[in-house]
Design an enzyme around this catalytic site. Sequence first.
Site, PDB file in Angstrom:
ATOM      1  N   ALA A 137     108.984  65.511 -51.126  1.00  0.00           N
ATOM      2  CA  ALA A 137     109.789  64.693 -50.286  1.00  0.00           C
ATOM      3  C   ALA A 137     110.449  64.454 -49.959  1.00  0.00           C
ATOM      4  O   ALA A 137     110.363  63.112 -50.964  1.00  0.00           O
ATOM      5  CB  ALA A 137     108.406  65.220 -49.684  1.00  0.00           C
TER       6      ALA A 137
ATOM      7  N   GLU B  92     114.833  64.003 -45.034  1.00  0.00           N
ATOM      8  CA  GLU B  92     114.336  63.530 -44.490  1.00  0.00           C
ATOM      9  C   GLU B  92     115.595  64.307 -43.104  1.00  0.00           C
ATOM     10  O   GLU B  92     116.423  64.325 -43.399  1.00  0.00           O
ATOM     11  CB  GLU B  92     114.132  61.483 -43.990  1.00  0.00           C
ATOM     12  CG  GLU B  92     113.448  61.954 -44.473  1.00  0.00           C
ATOM     13  CD  GLU B  92     113.540  60.148 -44.629  1.00  0.00           C
ATOM     14  OE1 GLU B  92     112.399  59.278 -45.995  1.00  0.00           O
ATOM     15  OE2 GLU B  92     114.112  59.211 -44.039  1.00  0.00           O
TER      16      GLU B  92
ATOM     17  N   SER C  32     121.894  64.545 -48.325  1.00  0.00           N
ATOM     18  CA  SER C  32     122.023  64.254 -49.630  1.00  0.00           C
ATOM     19  C   SER C  32     122.300  62.464 -50.190  1.00  0.00           C
ATOM     20  O   SER C  32     122.314  63.032 -50.855  1.00  0.00           O
ATOM     21  CB  SER C  32     123.318  64.494 -49.838  1.00  0.00           C
ATOM     22  OG  SER C  32     124.158  66.354 -49.547  1.00  0.00           O
TER      23      SER C  32
ATOM     24  N   THR D  83     109.995  72.080 -50.431  1.00  0.00           N
ATOM     25  CA  THR D  83     109.612  73.595 -51.209  1.00  0.00           C
ATOM     26  C   THR D  83     108.131  73.464 -51.993  1.00  0.00           C
ATOM     27  O   THR D  83     107.451  72.536 -52.454  1.00  0.00           O
ATOM     28  CB  THR D  83     110.693  74.388 -52.732  1.00  0.00           C
ATOM     29  OG1 THR D  83     111.876  73.305 -51.867  1.00  0.00           O
ATOM     30  CG2 THR D  83     110.361  75.076 -53.080  1.00  0.00           C
TER      31      THR D  83
ATOM     32  N   ASP E  11     118.767  65.042 -63.673  1.00  0.00           N
ATOM     33  CA  ASP E  11     119.133  64.717 -64.870  1.00  0.00           C
ATOM     34  C   ASP E  11     118.190  66.552 -65.982  1.00  0.00           C
ATOM     35  O   ASP E  11     119.247  66.828 -66.280  1.00  0.00           O
ATOM     36  CB  ASP E  11     119.185  63.926 -65.864  1.00  0.00           C
ATOM     37  CG  ASP E  11     120.243  63.107 -65.363  1.00  0.00           C
ATOM     38  OD1 ASP E  11     120.897  63.199 -64.071  1.00  0.00           O
ATOM     39  OD2 ASP E  11     120.041  61.617 -66.195  1.00  0.00           O
TER      40      ASP E  11
ATOM     41  N   ARG F 193     118.564  69.843 -62.161  1.00  0.00           N
ATOM     42  CA  ARG F 193     119.043  70.429 -61.912  1.00  0.00           C
ATOM     43  C   ARG F 193     120.017  71.286 -62.894  1.00  0.00           C
ATOM     44  O   ARG F 193     120.357  72.342 -61.917  1.00  0.00           O
ATOM     45  CB  ARG F 193     120.897  69.183 -61.613  1.00  0.00           C
ATOM     46  CG  ARG F 193     120.431  68.050 -60.512  1.00  0.00           C
ATOM     47  CD  ARG F 193     121.573  67.255 -60.511  1.00  0.00           C
ATOM     48  NE  ARG F 193     121.302  66.895 -58.890  1.00  0.00           N
ATOM     49  CZ  ARG F 193     121.744  66.034 -58.345  1.00  0.00           C
ATOM     50  NH1 ARG F 193     121.968  64.767 -59.566  1.00  0.00           N
ATOM     51  NH2 ARG F 193     121.312  64.995 -57.491  1.00  0.00           N
TER      52      ARG F 193
ATOM     53  N   GLY G 266     129.720  97.979 -50.920  1.00  0.00           N
ATOM     54  CA  GLY G 266     129.555  97.973 -49.918  1.00  0.00           C
ATOM     55  C   GLY G 266     127.530  98.064 -49.828  1.00  0.00           C
ATOM     56  O   GLY G 266     126.959  98.683 -48.904  1.00  0.00           O
TER      57      GLY G 266
ATOM     58  N   GLU H  85     118.659  69.947 -54.104  1.00  0.00           N
ATOM     59  CA  GLU H  85     118.968  68.889 -55.627  1.00  0.00           C
ATOM     60  C   GLU H  85     120.238  68.684 -55.663  1.00  0.00           C
ATOM     61  O   GLU H  85     121.170  68.011 -57.398  1.00  0.00           O
ATOM     62  CB  GLU H  85     118.125  70.000 -56.770  1.00  0.00           C
ATOM     63  CG  GLU H  85     116.775  70.039 -57.069  1.00  0.00           C
ATOM     64  CD  GLU H  85     116.049  70.320 -58.017  1.00  0.00           C
ATOM     65  OE1 GLU H  85     116.115  69.380 -58.784  1.00  0.00           O
ATOM     66  OE2 GLU H  85     115.528  70.993 -58.432  1.00  0.00           O
ATOM     67  N   GLY H  86     121.158  68.645 -54.416  1.00  0.00           N
ATOM     68  CA  GLY H  86     121.851  67.930 -54.902  1.00  0.00           C
ATOM     69  C   GLY H  86     123.143  68.989 -54.192  1.00  0.00           C
ATOM     70  O   GLY H  86     123.521  70.037 -54.677  1.00  0.00           O
TER      71      GLY H  86
END
Length: 396
Positions: free
Chosen positions: A131, A134, A139, A165, A249, A252, A351, A373-374
């Site tokens: 968490a 907010e 970001s 999540t 690190d 990501r 389509g 995550e950014g």
Amino acid sequence: MINLEVPAKFAQLVDQAHQAAAEFFRPNSRKYDREEHTYPKELDLLAALLDGLSASGGGAGAGGVRRETVAKRGNQNGANLRLLLGTMEMCWGDVGLLLSMPRQGLGNAAIASVANDEQLARYAGKWAAMAITEPDTGSDSAAIRTTAVLDGDHYVLNGEKIFVTAGERADCVVVWATLDRSKGRAAIKSFVVDRTTPGFELVRLESKLGIRASDTAHFRLTDVRVHRDNLLGSPDIDTGFAGVMQTFDNTRPLVAAMAIGVARAALEETRALLNEAGVDIDYDRPWTTQPAAAATFLHLEADWEAARLLAMEAAWLADNREPNSLQASMAKAKAGRTATEITLRCVELAGAYTENSLLEKWARDAKILDIFEGTQQIQQLIIARRILDKSSTELK
């Protein structure tokens, strides 16, 4: 020297992950997209497999590699690359279902990355969400408002967290809070909060554009008392924020892997549809001499390959205890943007605007991989700071 071919020793793992994706994730993809907020109980049967794919080797979850435990014996392909390859295969099946797998949360990665030995043992086998975001702080994670005030042997947490999540399904949540708002990022700490802790209230579950199989929670914390032993890292202000951020690190590149898996699924489906329509994709001819649909496909596939190699490089660097913050952000930025473009262009080429094809679902799922995550913009800012050797104060 980096060799970005898939290592032979991971071939069995990749095959197992692909089988799980093909035999369960893909067939149930549409079902749990329609049944949002319904937990796919069948995932419990696959949880042991994902524990094996996890970098911890024992259920510590996604990205759960403690770099100091990796022996340095020359160049090696290790836990990060193994997990990256498994994630790509599973998300070829369904990214929302992967995000619903027990013990594979970002919180598990934080625990594995910065917890002490006692905390690692205490939370072994637990499913941990993370968490950070907010209502007024997205970001810029250093600007969070949730507070943690020391009261005897406990910290008292107050605030609100959104976009968590697996928040409802997890056993615990790693909550970012500040010890002193006036200190900015220096005072940010992370705390492991059990879901049953009094005052830790689930406000609602979000209804989403994509990854609908995965639950996304909104929490309110009102005088939540957390023992000081649940703080991850150092309790000292001005110490530890870099360690907390190191989690990204590792994770990501995994988000990049998710995007790569979704994009590959879209490319394969589109290639089959183009072949059925009589559009030949010829790798021995210049794209300028081929039909527009084939030329477009070749461009998309080249972008996909670039994203895949960037993600593998970032994981390889982590396995070899090399700094990878720049490469992790580059992989996340490239893969997130590429997956969004590929899935939307594949919808256009085929389509496929209705539920008759999974292409429209993959286009919806892909967008979040360019955000969480950014965001794309934050990754570009991080990349610019690394390349230009600027601090966050100097380059905003």
